[in-house]
Enzyme design. Structure first.
Site, PDB file in Angstrom:
ATOM      1  N   CYS A 272      67.833  30.883  29.447  1.00  0.00           N
ATOM      2  CA  CYS A 272      67.600  29.553  30.019  1.00  0.00           C
ATOM      3  C   CYS A 272      68.871  28.828  30.457  1.00  0.00           C
ATOM      4  O   CYS A 272      68.904  28.226  31.529  1.00  0.00           O
ATOM      5  CB  CYS A 272      66.796  28.692  29.056  1.00  0.00           C
ATOM      6  SG  CYS A 272      67.692  28.120  27.603  1.00  0.00           S
ATOM      7  N   HIS A 332      66.219  24.492  24.777  1.00  0.00           N
ATOM      8  CA  HIS A 332      65.875  24.983  26.107  1.00  0.00           C
ATOM      9  C   HIS A 332      66.637  24.143  27.132  1.00  0.00           C
ATOM     10  O   HIS A 332      66.745  22.923  26.989  1.00  0.00           O
ATOM     11  CB  HIS A 332      64.373  24.906  26.357  1.00  0.00           C
ATOM     12  CG  HIS A 332      63.964  25.386  27.716  1.00  0.00           C
ATOM     13  ND1 HIS A 332      64.358  26.611  28.220  1.00  0.00           N
ATOM     14  CD2 HIS A 332      63.225  24.807  28.689  1.00  0.00           C
ATOM     15  CE1 HIS A 332      63.876  26.761  29.440  1.00  0.00           C
ATOM     16  NE2 HIS A 332      63.181  25.672  29.753  1.00  0.00           N
ATOM     17  N   ASP A 355      63.319  23.166  36.479  1.00  0.00           N
ATOM     18  CA  ASP A 355      63.506  24.216  35.473  1.00  0.00           C
ATOM     19  C   ASP A 355      63.378  25.598  36.125  1.00  0.00           C
ATOM     20  O   ASP A 355      62.272  26.033  36.445  1.00  0.00           O
ATOM     21  CB  ASP A 355      62.473  24.046  34.354  1.00  0.00           C
ATOM     22  CG  ASP A 355      62.775  24.942  33.160  1.00  0.00           C
ATOM     23  OD1 ASP A 355      63.618  25.845  33.292  1.00  0.00           O
ATOM     24  OD2 ASP A 355      62.169  24.725  32.103  1.00  0.00           O
TER      25      ASP A 355
END
Length: 694
Positions: A272, A332, A355
């Site tokens: 991530c 995250h 994202d």
């Protein structure tokens, strides 16, 4: 076209002057790179004074097949049109071009036409090219950000800090975004050119590139390689064969370069923070203010019920660890980009969540956002894009269930409504310290406004189990120091009796190694004991965890998960608590003595001491830094024994002046992801100016 009269001798794009004025000099000094909504000037040199009633016209071409052609008007018209003014005398003319603040970003080809009085083209010069970017300094551009200190950080800063670890043990790594390194801008446009939308309908795609909502959404899809020609392939467990382990990367530039040089073939591997960092590089390079965000205790809600359902067996082992199970991640990372949202109702401007980590499909693509942070805070989940998923990441409940073996039913043992979305962090604009932005995403925990938002968003508001104190209730907690990887350490499970009678129970403690996104890596230790706790007193169960207990299964971020379950006859439900322990790694010592000057050699000294009780094999140092040097590796010969210090030196010549970061990574067979950083002030090289006098 008529035979050339040879009037146009030269067209000078005045790249150095224009790039300086448009804050693109760091990208390139030779090629013209300008920002939309801000004028720039070029000069046209003619062989003689223009004949009467002859005039110049300018035409712009976009796309490899000239999909978009724009005629530049001679006088100011509507705000959405290109126009230019012409000044000059005799044989030289200064042309000042004005682009609209919503112009298409990309590479333009400029044609200068010499026109006759009757409208014929007498001469055409069309070899000039320039790039146009978003302009966050222009108040009419939708990415306008009216704060110079924020612009210096979120557009111009090539270095950053990424926060990792866990909510109660936050660690940081330095990252080189390198958005102004050589030809990175070209690769950013190559990323856009290879999207599914561009390959399907290049004309439509080019026209939509005026909109940062469209461009940023394309980038979140293209940074990961799921279903397209994207940049990075994700992998969350070893082995990382055939690629680079995610923890080894120090910066975005080598990833983008490798993708481009390999013929837009995906680079292995990312997780991530790597996906987010590469997206941050691309967005900043294109002129969209962007910052990297870390959400601690981040929820991945697969079924959209705003709850993370975790099913355990009676041995406290998770039994639904399939690819599409709900999960809670220690942390995250995503990015936020700043823009006005003309496509949404009022109140949704400002920071937008994007994202690029491939988690769930959005309109058939692995992308997420842009989603207004303001909409998440207010629980407005109907706005574009992906608001329910982002809301769950920072607000979901964690519900622990236990499967009872004798009857096959599952029993709810814990509902946690306060653990998800903690210490949401980004790098401060005032230095390398952490800025907490949690209150931009959610109202204070337990407040009336928070409950109103939950109800609006459709999240159930119930009394959490195991939280309300009642006479005779037992409380369970886990305590630990902040251990260093390679050491032995204690985990203390405390059973506290807040009632007036002696309590008995069975305490089970399970210690496992997990990845940062909760994938099980192995069992370290398990203990089941009977406990007796006198009234108003506490029992402490101490578990000693040795290096050998966890070394065989711990993953690269070194998280250890401790689960404790207490079953007591006087309690209606079992009592459960969970803690994550982050093992810290030692830092590298990076020193840069002396004064650094651009294009002059300097030497860095890097040292590291093996903290483990075992030898390290296959050690390698990796160095890089925007404006300093490209990725360089120095292998260590032989084993590094326990307690042994190893030192290396690296000589290089800085490329660009300014405050830069030298980033160093050390990896070996038993110890990985050891980082070090040095701040380097690179001075401009003194260039004597010849005045013509002695």
């Amino acid at each position: 076209m008529a035979v050339s009269t040879g009037l146009i001798m030269d067209v000078n794009l005045r790249s150095r002057e224009n790039n300086q004025a448009h804050r693109t000099r760091e990208i390139d000094r030779e090629r013209l790179i300008v920002r939309r909504g801000q004028p720039f000037s070029i000069t046209v040199q003619c062989s003689e004074t223009l004949p009467p009633k002859h005039h110049l016209e300018l035409v712009l071409h976009l796309g490899k097949k000239d999909e978009v052609v724009i005629k530049v008007q001679k006088e100011r018209g509507a705000g959405d049109k290109w126009w230019f003014i012409q000044q000059g005398a005799q044989d030289e003319m200064l042309l000042t071009l004005h682009s609209p603040p919503d112009a298409i970003i990309g590479q333009y080809r400029l044609a200068v036409l010499m026109m006759s009085p009757d409208g014929r083209i007498l001469e055409k010069t069309d070899k000039m090219k320039f790039h146009l970017l978003f302009n966050p300094w222009c108040k009419d551009d939708v990415v306008y950000l009216p704060d110079e200190s924020l612009l210096q950080e979120y557009v111009m800063n090539e270095d950053g800090v990424i926060y990792t670890g866990s909510w109660d043990s936050i660690t940081s790594i330095f990252w080189s975004y390198g958005q102004f390194e050589d030809y990175v801008m070209d690769i950013c446009f190559e990323v856009l050119d290879n999207s599914k939308d561009a390959l399907k309908n290049s004309e439509m795609d080019i026209k939509l590139r005026s909109d940062p909502v469209y461009v940023s959404r394309i980038i979140t899809a293209m940074v990961n390689s799921n279903g397209d020609r994207g940049v990075l392939t994700g992998r969350w467990v070893e082995p990382y064969s055939g690629g680079v382990p995610p923890y080894k990367w120090n910066g975005s530039v080598p990833i983008l370069q490798q993708w481009s040089k390999a013929g837009v073939r995906a680079v292995k591997y990312g997780q991530c923070w790597v996906f987010a960092a590469v997206a941050c590089t691309v967005l900043r390079c294109l002129g969209i203010p962007t910052r990297l965000i870390t959400n601690f205790a981040s929820a991945h809600d697969v079924d959209g019920n705003l709850a993370i359902d975790i099913l355990l067996n009676e041995r406290l082992e998770r039994i639904d660890e399939r690819n599409k199970a709900d999960s809670s991640w220690n942390f995250h990372c995503w990015v936020e980009s700043w823009m006005r949202r003309g496509d949404l109702p009022k109140g949704n401007d400002g920071w937008q969540v994007l994202d690029p980590t491939p988690q769930e499909l959005s309109a058939g693509e692995f992308c997420c956002g842009p989603c207004p942070v303001a909409a998440i805070k207010e629980g407005n989940l109907g706005v574009k894009y992906d608001a329910p998923f982002v809301f769950a990441e920072v607000n979901a409940d964690i519900v622990q269930w236990m499967m009872i073996q004798r009857n096959g039913r599952r029993r709810k043992i814990k509902v946690d409504q306060a653990s998800v979305g903690r210490n949401i962090s980004t790098k401060s604009v005032y230095g390398n310290q952490r800025e907490d932005v949690t209150l931009q995403y959610k109202y204070p925990e337990g407040s009336k406004k928070e409950r109103e938002v939950y109800e609006k968003a459709g999240r159930r508001v119930t009394e959490p189990t195991n939280e309300s104190a009642e006479p005779g209730q037992l409380k369970l907690s886990i305590k630990h120091a902040k251990p260093v990887f390679g050491t032995d350490f204690d985990v203390i499970v405390e059973v506290k009796n807040e009632g007036g009678r002696e309590a008995h129970g069975q305490l089970t403690v399970l210690i496992t190694a997990v990845t940062y996104n909760s994938i099980h890596r192995g069992e370290c230790k398990r203990q089941t004991v009977s406990v007796t706790v006198p009234a108003y007193q506490a029992h402490k169960e101490v578990l000693r965890l040795h290096y050998d207990d966890y070394a065989k299964c711990v993953s690269e971020h070194n998280p250890i998960r401790v689960k404790a379950l207490l079953e007591a006859p006087g309690e209606s439900e079992p009592i459960m608590t969970v803690a994550n322990i982050s093992l810290s790694t030692p830092e590298l010592l990076v020193q840069m003595p002396g004064k650094a000057v651009e294009q002059e050699q300097v030497t860095a000294f890097i040292s590291f001491t093996n903290p483990l009780p075992v030898p390290l094999k296959g050690g390698v140092f990796t160095m890089e830094g925007a404006g300093l040097l490209s990725v360089t590796e120095i292998p260590v010969n032989g084993n590094i024994f326990p307690g042994q210090k190893v030192s290396v030196r690296l000589s290089f010549s800085p490329v660009r002046p300014g405050v830069k970061k030298l980033l160093v990574d050390f990896d070996s067979d038993r110890l990985k992801d050891v980082k070090g950083v040095a701040t380097v002030v690179v001075h401009k090289k003194y260039r004597p100016v010849y005045t013509g006098h002695y």
